[in-house]
Write a protein that holds these residues in place. Structure first.
Motif, PDB file in Angstrom:
ATOM      1  N   ALA A   1      -3.486  12.670  12.144  1.00 51.76           N
ATOM      2  CA  ALA A   1      -3.250  11.932  13.390  1.00 51.76           C
ATOM      3  C   ALA A   1      -2.574  10.607  13.091  1.00 51.76           C
ATOM      4  O   ALA A   1      -3.055   9.830  12.269  1.00 51.76           O
ATOM      5  CB  ALA A   1      -4.575  11.696  14.115  1.00 51.76           C
ATOM      6  N   GLY A   2      -1.431  10.375  13.745  1.00 52.03           N
ATOM      7  CA  GLY A   2      -0.712   9.114  13.565  1.00 52.03           C
ATOM      8  C   GLY A   2       0.376   8.968  14.617  1.00 52.03           C
ATOM      9  O   GLY A   2       0.703   9.939  15.313  1.00 52.03           O
ATOM     10  N   THR A   3       0.922   7.776  14.730  1.00 50.42           N
ATOM     11  CA  THR A   3       1.909   7.473  15.762  1.00 50.42           C
ATOM     12  C   THR A   3       3.132   8.398  15.695  1.00 50.42           C
ATOM     13  O   THR A   3       3.641   8.832  16.727  1.00 50.42           O
ATOM     14  CB  THR A   3       2.358   6.007  15.639  1.00 50.42           C
ATOM     15  OG1 THR A   3       1.208   5.186  15.873  1.00 50.42           O
ATOM     16  CG2 THR A   3       3.438   5.655  16.648  1.00 50.42           C
TER      17      THR A   3
ATOM     18  N   VAL B   1      -4.316   3.744  15.473  1.00 49.06           N
ATOM     19  CA  VAL B   1      -4.377   3.678  16.937  1.00 49.06           C
ATOM     20  C   VAL B   1      -4.574   5.096  17.483  1.00 49.06           C
ATOM     21  O   VAL B   1      -5.317   5.317  18.441  1.00 49.06           O
ATOM     22  CB  VAL B   1      -3.096   3.036  17.505  1.00 49.06           C
ATOM     23  CG1 VAL B   1      -3.129   2.995  19.029  1.00 49.06           C
ATOM     24  CG2 VAL B   1      -2.914   1.623  16.944  1.00 49.06           C
ATOM     25  N   THR B   2      -3.924   6.061  16.856  1.00 51.36           N
ATOM     26  CA  THR B   2      -4.071   7.458  17.271  1.00 51.36           C
ATOM     27  C   THR B   2      -5.500   7.932  17.011  1.00 51.36           C
ATOM     28  O   THR B   2      -6.102   8.615  17.846  1.00 51.36           O
ATOM     29  CB  THR B   2      -3.074   8.347  16.509  1.00 51.36           C
ATOM     30  OG1 THR B   2      -1.806   7.680  16.472  1.00 51.36           O
ATOM     31  CG2 THR B   2      -2.902   9.695  17.184  1.00 51.36           C
ATOM     32  N   ARG B   3      -6.039   7.564  15.842  1.00 53.45           N
ATOM     33  CA  ARG B   3      -7.435   7.901  15.493  1.00 53.45           C
ATOM     34  C   ARG B   3      -8.372   7.408  16.581  1.00 53.45           C
ATOM     35  O   ARG B   3      -9.210   8.149  17.090  1.00 53.45           O
ATOM     36  CB  ARG B   3      -7.783   7.266  14.145  1.00 53.45           C
ATOM     37  CG  ARG B   3      -9.239   7.397  13.715  1.00 53.45           C
ATOM     38  CD  ARG B   3      -9.497   6.522  12.481  1.00 53.45           C
ATOM     39  NE  ARG B   3     -10.878   6.636  11.997  1.00 53.45           N
ATOM     40  CZ  ARG B   3     -11.898   5.980  12.528  1.00 53.45           C
ATOM     41  NH1 ARG B   3     -11.708   5.183  13.569  1.00 53.45           N
ATOM     42  NH2 ARG B   3     -13.117   6.136  12.031  1.00 53.45           N
TER      43      ARG B   3
ATOM     44  N   ASN C   1       0.811  -1.219   0.000  1.00 46.32           N
ATOM     45  CA  ASN C   1       0.000   0.000   0.000  1.00 46.32           C
ATOM     46  C   ASN C   1       0.840   1.262   0.000  1.00 46.32           C
ATOM     47  O   ASN C   1       0.318   2.351  -0.234  1.00 46.32           O
ATOM     48  CB  ASN C   1      -0.888   0.042   1.257  1.00 46.32           C
ATOM     49  CG  ASN C   1      -2.085  -0.875   1.145  1.00 46.32           C
ATOM     50  OD1 ASN C   1      -2.493  -1.245   0.046  1.00 46.32           O
ATOM     51  ND2 ASN C   1      -2.635  -1.265   2.277  1.00 46.32           N
ATOM     52  N   TYR C   2       2.117   1.141   0.298  1.00 45.17           N
ATOM     53  CA  TYR C   2       2.917   2.342   0.576  1.00 45.17           C
ATOM     54  C   TYR C   2       3.757   2.808  -0.612  1.00 45.17           C
ATOM     55  O   TYR C   2       3.814   4.014  -0.878  1.00 45.17           O
ATOM     56  CB  TYR C   2       3.767   2.128   1.839  1.00 45.17           C
ATOM     57  CG  TYR C   2       2.860   2.122   3.058  1.00 45.17           C
ATOM     58  CD1 TYR C   2       2.639   3.284   3.777  1.00 45.17           C
ATOM     59  CD2 TYR C   2       2.128   0.987   3.408  1.00 45.17           C
ATOM     60  CE1 TYR C   2       1.748   3.315   4.843  1.00 45.17           C
ATOM     61  CE2 TYR C   2       1.233   1.004   4.469  1.00 45.17           C
ATOM     62  CZ  TYR C   2       1.045   2.167   5.177  1.00 45.17           C
ATOM     63  OH  TYR C   2       0.150   2.199   6.207  1.00 45.17           O
ATOM     64  N   ALA C   3       4.376   1.876  -1.339  1.00 48.65           N
ATOM     65  CA  ALA C   3       5.218   2.284  -2.471  1.00 48.65           C
ATOM     66  C   ALA C   3       4.445   3.139  -3.489  1.00 48.65           C
ATOM     67  O   ALA C   3       4.968   4.157  -3.964  1.00 48.65           O
ATOM     68  CB  ALA C   3       5.857   1.058  -3.123  1.00 48.65           C
TER      69      ALA C   3
HETATM   70  N1  PMP Z   1      -3.138   5.925   7.891  1.00 49.85           N
HETATM   71  C1  PMP Z   1      -2.106   5.346   7.286  1.00 49.85           C
HETATM   72  C2  PMP Z   1      -2.199   5.063   5.823  1.00 49.85           C
HETATM   73  C3  PMP Z   1      -0.950   5.008   8.023  1.00 49.85           C
HETATM   74  O1  PMP Z   1       0.109   4.426   7.422  1.00 49.85           O
HETATM   75  C4  PMP Z   1      -0.904   5.310   9.400  1.00 49.85           C
HETATM   76  C5  PMP Z   1       0.344   5.002  10.212  1.00 49.85           C
HETATM   77  N2  PMP Z   1       0.312   3.662  10.647  1.00 49.85           N
HETATM   78  C6  PMP Z   1      -2.020   5.909   9.996  1.00 49.85           C
HETATM   79  C7  PMP Z   1      -3.127   6.208   9.200  1.00 49.85           C
HETATM   80  C8  PMP Z   1      -2.049   6.238  11.452  1.00 49.85           C
HETATM   81  O2  PMP Z   1      -2.092   5.060  12.231  1.00 49.85           O
HETATM   82  P1  PMP Z   1      -1.515   5.030  13.704  1.00 49.85           P
HETATM   83  O3  PMP Z   1      -2.246   6.076  14.472  1.00 49.85           O
HETATM   84  O4  PMP Z   1      -1.821   3.654  14.192  1.00 49.85           O
HETATM   85  O5  PMP Z   1      -0.065   5.312  13.628  1.00 49.85           O
END
Ligand code: PMP
Length: 375
Positions: free
Chosen positions: A319-321, A274-276, A210-212
């Motif tokens: 929002a994210g880790t 997880v942050t969400r 999903n990332y590349a």
């Molecule tokens: N969306 C995507 C596509 C992500 O890669 C991430 C990071 N894991 C997040 C949302 C945020 O997730 P988290 O709060 O668990 O880091």
């Protein structure tokens, strides 16, 4: 077959630890760059379809040796997680809601025919690892040890099929605060020529695949001077996520004028951050009693633009880790700039700052809470 993939037992008591004979020097915390330097050791577990999970090992951080035909290199049999270990004011190491990361990795792995595992047993192993590497965790607010659990298919075959062997490994990178000199609001470009995820797809799994494909749209946005790209979906232009973060919007409700915190629902196109989840939970606990509406619902770029034009938009943040929250200044969309409510010179809204404080209090153990797992 399906029955062998269910073999998920791990035996934490069979862990062997081989310590490095060449310990690394730790960098001054302020020199840390995200994901650039790693700790002394790694945690590994091999899996085979016939034997299940083999004994866990902590060894010196080292190269992997894999056959070039290994399925991970050809068909992207790889899933991963991102989580952190924090040091509290008493010097104790803490994980934050690690069961969520384990559940998500199991879900991601299962989706691509990689093995699943007992999350509680894996957390025990990660805790032992984090303890062993605790000298790499700076004991300053905002600093932490980023943990990267990774699952790969190792089967040596070019045949497209379920991997008969796999490797779980975890590496760790000491990291500083995302905004070392205080918040800097980001500018986004709404991407209109590519989509990140779609209904029935795998956007709700944390797969390497999903990332590349997200890097080129990110580079395109950067070329035009934006920090991140904003992922929309469909002709309606639903707002989904920003870069690798979930997105939150605070606005006054069009009908009632009530303050509303909105994020996209988990409809299969959104990664369940997880942050969400932590923000939604905190908001329901602390903001709803003050009259806020907390909504997981679809909203469009036009809804956001209307709110901005009508003076109803309060704040927008990712929002994210990695960053916890990332304040958004504006969004470029259809050749115009949507202003996200920050005053000139202001780098973060009040709500964004408040949510970050609430989350950090639980991550660093300033507020004793069940979300914090003491190692
Ligand atoms: N969306 C995507 C596509 C992500 O890669 C991430 C990071 N894991 C997040 C949302 C945020 O997730 P988290 O709060 O668990 O880091």
């Amino acid at each position: 077959g399906a029955s062998t993939i269910k073999r998920q037992d791990i035996d934490p008591s069979s862990l062997t630890i081989t310590k490095t004979t060449t310990p690394k020097e730790t960098l001054p915390p302020t020199d840390l760059v995200f994901g650039r330097t790693f700790t002394d050791h790694m945690l590994s577990l091999e899996w085979t379809a016939s034997e299940g999970w083999l004994a866990p090992r902590i060894t010196p951080y080292q190269n992997l040796s894999l056959d070039p035909a290994s399925c991970v290199f050809h068909y992207a049999f790889t899933a991963f997680e991102g989580m952190k270990a924090y040091k509290d004011s008493a010097g104790q190491v803490r994980l934050f809601r690690p069961e969520r990361n384990m559940a998500r990795l199991n879900k991601s792995s299962a989706r691509i025919a990689l093995p699943t595992f007992d999350g509680a047993a894996m957390i025990e192993l990660i805790a032992k690892f984090a303890q062993l590497e605790s000298r790499f965790i700076p004991d300053m607010k905002g600093y932490s040890l980023y943990l990267r659990p990774t699952m790969i298919g190792t089967q040596r075959t070019l045949g497209v099929g379920p991997p008969g062997s796999a490797l779980f490994y975890l590496i760790a990178s000491p990291v500083g605060p995302y905004y070392p000199t205080g918040f800097k609001a980001i500018s986004l470009e709404a991407t209109d020529y590519a989509v990140r995820a779609w209904p029935g797809g795998v956007g709700n799994s944390k797969l390497g695949a999903n990332y590349a494909p997200c890097i080129v749209p990110q580079m395109e946005a950067a070329k035009r001077g934006f920090h991140q790209n904003l992922w929309l979906f469909g002709e309606e232009e639903y707002v989904t996520e920003v870069g690798t973060m979930n997105l939150f919007v605070a606005m006054k409700n069009k009908e009632t004028g009530q303050k509303e915190l909105i994020t996209a629902p988990l409809d299969g196109t959104i990664l369940e951050g997880v942050t969400r989840d932590s923000i939604l939970s905190l908001a329901r606990q602390k903001l709803a009693p003050e009259g806020w509406i907390i909504s997981e619902k679809k909203y469009t770029m036009k809804d956001l633009d209307d709110a901005a034009n009508q003076g109803r938009l309060i704040e927008v943040f990712g929002a994210g880790t990695a960053a916890i929250v990332a304040p958004v200044r504006n969004i470029s969309w259809k050749g115009k700039m949507v202003d996200c409510g920050l005053k000139p010179g202001e780098e973060a809204g009040q709500l964004t700052l408040q949510l970050k404080d609430w989350i950090e209090a639980r991550q660093y153990g300033d507020e004793e809470h069940e979300w914090s797992y003491t190692v």
